[in-house]
Design a protein around this motif. Structure first.
Motif, PDB file in Angstrom:
ATOM      1  N   GLU A 185       0.841  -1.192   0.000  1.00 26.17           N
ATOM      2  CA  GLU A 185       0.000   0.000   0.000  1.00 26.17           C
ATOM      3  C   GLU A 185       0.881   1.249   0.000  1.00 26.17           C
ATOM      4  O   GLU A 185       1.708   1.426   0.894  1.00 26.17           O
ATOM      5  CB  GLU A 185      -0.916   0.006   1.220  1.00 26.17           C
ATOM      6  N   SER A 186       0.703   2.092  -0.995  1.00 23.76           N
ATOM      7  CA  SER A 186       1.490   3.318  -1.098  1.00 23.76           C
ATOM      8  C   SER A 186       0.758   4.470  -0.415  1.00 23.76           C
ATOM      9  O   SER A 186      -0.390   4.354   0.006  1.00 23.76           O
ATOM     10  CB  SER A 186       1.747   3.651  -2.565  1.00 23.76           C
ATOM     11  N   ARG A 187       1.423   5.600  -0.307  1.00 25.83           N
ATOM     12  CA  ARG A 187       0.805   6.785   0.291  1.00 25.83           C
ATOM     13  C   ARG A 187      -0.199   7.438  -0.649  1.00 25.83           C
ATOM     14  O   ARG A 187      -1.094   8.142  -0.196  1.00 25.83           O
ATOM     15  CB  ARG A 187       1.888   7.791   0.680  1.00 25.83           C
ATOM     16  N   ARG A 188      -0.018   7.223  -1.929  1.00 24.95           N
ATOM     17  CA  ARG A 188      -0.977   7.785  -2.879  1.00 24.95           C
ATOM     18  C   ARG A 188      -2.268   6.999  -2.839  1.00 24.95           C
ATOM     19  O   ARG A 188      -2.294   5.807  -2.546  1.00 24.95           O
ATOM     20  CB  ARG A 188      -0.390   7.773  -4.285  1.00 24.95           C
ATOM     21  N   ALA A 189      -3.361   7.699  -3.139  1.00 24.02           N
ATOM     22  CA  ALA A 189      -4.688   7.094  -3.065  1.00 24.02           C
ATOM     23  C   ALA A 189      -5.320   7.045  -4.442  1.00 24.02           C
ATOM     24  O   ALA A 189      -4.952   7.797  -5.352  1.00 24.02           O
ATOM     25  CB  ALA A 189      -5.580   7.875  -2.097  1.00 24.02           C
ATOM     26  N   GLN A 190      -6.283   6.157  -4.580  1.00 23.92           N
ATOM     27  CA  GLN A 190      -7.064   6.056  -5.804  1.00 23.92           C
ATOM     28  C   GLN A 190      -8.531   5.907  -5.443  1.00 23.92           C
ATOM     29  O   GLN A 190      -8.889   5.433  -4.354  1.00 23.92           O
ATOM     30  CB  GLN A 190      -6.603   4.864  -6.651  1.00 23.92           C
ATOM     31  N   GLN A 197     -10.848   5.862   3.315  1.00 27.80           N
ATOM     32  CA  GLN A 197     -10.485   7.271   3.405  1.00 27.80           C
ATOM     33  C   GLN A 197     -11.506   8.135   2.667  1.00 27.80           C
ATOM     34  O   GLN A 197     -12.132   7.694   1.694  1.00 27.80           O
ATOM     35  CB  GLN A 197      -9.092   7.493   2.803  1.00 27.80           C
ATOM     36  N   ASP A 199     -12.094  11.137   0.224  1.00 26.89           N
ATOM     37  CA  ASP A 199     -11.395  11.899  -0.810  1.00 26.89           C
ATOM     38  C   ASP A 199     -11.952  13.323  -0.796  1.00 26.89           C
ATOM     39  O   ASP A 199     -12.993  13.621  -1.402  1.00 26.89           O
ATOM     40  CB  ASP A 199     -11.594  11.230  -2.164  1.00 26.89           C
ATOM     41  N   PRO A 222      -5.689   3.298  -0.498  1.00 26.73           N
ATOM     42  CA  PRO A 222      -4.286   3.403  -0.916  1.00 26.73           C
ATOM     43  C   PRO A 222      -4.039   2.687  -2.244  1.00 26.73           C
ATOM     44  O   PRO A 222      -4.547   1.583  -2.475  1.00 26.73           O
ATOM     45  CB  PRO A 222      -3.518   2.733   0.222  1.00 26.73           C
ATOM     46  N   ARG A 223      -3.270   3.312  -3.090  1.00 28.33           N
ATOM     47  CA  ARG A 223      -2.949   2.715  -4.390  1.00 28.33           C
ATOM     48  C   ARG A 223      -1.896   1.625  -4.213  1.00 28.33           C
ATOM     49  O   ARG A 223      -0.857   1.861  -3.600  1.00 28.33           O
ATOM     50  CB  ARG A 223      -2.439   3.791  -5.348  1.00 28.33           C
ATOM     51  N   ARG A 225       1.203  -0.828  -5.036  1.00 32.71           N
ATOM     52  CA  ARG A 225       2.421  -0.811  -5.849  1.00 32.71           C
ATOM     53  C   ARG A 225       3.229  -2.067  -5.533  1.00 32.71           C
ATOM     54  O   ARG A 225       3.039  -2.698  -4.487  1.00 32.71           O
ATOM     55  CB  ARG A 225       3.254   0.436  -5.582  1.00 32.71           C
ATOM     56  N   GLN A 323      11.442   2.103  -2.741  1.00 37.88           N
ATOM     57  CA  GLN A 323      10.088   1.547  -2.884  1.00 37.88           C
ATOM     58  C   GLN A 323       9.931   0.196  -2.192  1.00 37.88           C
ATOM     59  O   GLN A 323       9.210  -0.679  -2.657  1.00 37.88           O
ATOM     60  CB  GLN A 323       9.722   1.406  -4.373  1.00 37.88           C
TER      61      GLN A 323
END
Length: 417
Positions: A185-190, A197, A199, A222-223, A225, A323
């Motif tokens: 899970e990355s910090r960027r969201a989708q 979360q 948006d 979370p997006r 990766r 990463q």
């Protein structure tokens, strides 16, 4: 489906028969050669003629080769089958087991051993079955429920104890192994309607379309990766046989699409560090390992683990360890350099990696104990300590990567220090 008109060939078409046998050898060597391509090759040779070797070669090449990585294999099989008058002698010499400490008089080229193995399959004729034996043949029922298959035995056999045929079969099994990994899970969201979360940006943009009234709350998650896989493989004299098999496995992992890894970075080390990542990207495994071996000049030499890890931490860590990279360290840990410096470099490597797994073939011994200074210095700085001496141990890597709480043999061996 295309329909073929009858061929006007003599009653004993030796050339057509030889092309058929040549196609069988290509199929055993790994090329996708079917009956349609064999018919096309016979017709193409009939149309183009075979007075010139170059024309004959490229005619068959156009019919049987469809991918760039098949060119080297085709060239070697063609040379052994059609052009080299002493091909049988070369093949038998190449397929004999190598003796340690004896330098080969002639180093096999890329895909040459595979071509030799494919052609040697036709050299052992099957004994004809006589009519009287066929009549007296009786059926015997055997209960094989408690027996172990040949493939199952090969999975647990040590790489160092394998014969030439067993090594070839093990390489084919390793080429089918997969090493999947779960996404991070990355910090960027989708955007996701079931996300936990809120948006805020999308919610405000939606409210602006309705005069500032918030009618729906947009959600996000979370997006995902995928991490990098970084492999540090020891190619010193004590690790040569194990490292060859591991590199075959890594070639399959690096060329598997959709396995989950963002990128596979591979390094070899003995007395110096060598980056072989671009060589593993070659689709043909023989050509890839030949190029990697040519670049790594310290193959089957000494070992300087601490210095090689220092070079990696200084020159490559920031490039490939971002990463949340997973690191595989394949070595027996037998190093004569300063143990304090080795422990410091292992600590730096551990702090840079998301998960550090150490594969050591010495764990195959039941009475293994961390008595060597190098092993004692490295062991506290790994997340998982596992064996790496057979196919079964490499298959268990998938579980070790997916479960970060699996230390392997680390806890048991640390208790003995």
């Amino acid at each position: 489906m295309a329909e073929y008109a009858p061929l006007d060939l003599p009653e004993t078409p030796r050339l057509a028969q030889n092309i058929v046998h040549f196609a069988r050898a290509l199929r055993r060597a790994g090329l996708p050669v079917g009956t349609g391509r064999v018919l096309d090759a016979i017709r193409a040779v009939e149309a183009a003629g075979f007075t010139e070797r170059t024309d004959f070669y490229w005619t068959l090449h156009a019919c049987f080769v469809s991918r760039p990585e098949h060119r080297v294999v085709f060239a070697q099989v063609f040379r052994l089958y059609w052009r080299d008058p002493r091909f049988l002698e070369h093949m038998m010499a190449m397929m004999l087991p190598a003796v340690r400490g004896v330098q080969e008089e002639r180093i096999a080229q890329a895909a040459e051993k595979r071509a030799a193995q494919a052609l040697l399959d036709d050299l052992v004729p099957e004994a004809p079955e006589r009519d009287d034996e066929r009549e007296e043949e009786t059926k015997v029922e055997v209960d094989a429920s408690m027996t172990m298959s040949a493939e199952e035995k090969l999975r647990s056999l040590d790489f160092e104890q394998m014969s030439t045929d067993e090594i070839a079969q093990a390489k084919r099994m390793l080429s089918r192994l997969r090493l999947p990994v779960k996404p991070i899970e990355s910090r960027r969201a989708q955007a996701s309607p079931l996300g936990r979360q809120i948006d805020r940006a999308r919610t405000i943009r939606g409210a602006l379309r309705t005069g500032g009234e918030v009618r729906t709350i947009a959600r996000a998650r979370p997006r995902p990766r995928w991490p990098n896989l970084v492999v540090l493989c020891d190619i010193s004299g004590s690790m040569s046989q194990y490292s060859r098999m591991v590199l075959h496995f890594l070639h399959a992992v690096a060329n598997e699409k959709g396995a989950g890894w963002a990128k596979v970075h591979a390094f070899t080390f003995g007395t110096r560090l060598t980056n072989i990542t671009r060589h593993l990207a070659t689709r043909d495994v023989d050509a890839a390992l030949k190029a990697a071996g040519a670049q790594a000049q310290d193959w089957e030499g000494g070992t300087r683990i601490g210095q090689c890890l220092h070079d990696f931490n200084r020159d490559w860590s920031r490039r490939v360890m971002g990463q949340g990279a997973v690191v595989l360290l394949i070595t027996d840990g037998l190093d004569r350099d300063d143990a304090g410096a080795l422990g410091h470099e292992m600590e730096r490597l551990h702090l840079s990696a998301r998960h550090l797994i150490w594969l050591n073939p010495l764990l195959r011994w039941d009475g293994f104990a961390p008595k060597a200074a190098g092993i004692r210095a490295m062991l506290p700085h790994v997340d998982s300590f596992r064996a790496g001496h057979n196919i079964a141990s490499l298959e268990a890597l998938a579980e070790a990567i997916s479960r970060r709480d699996d230390p392997g043999e680390k806890a048991r061996l640390l208790a003995t220090l």
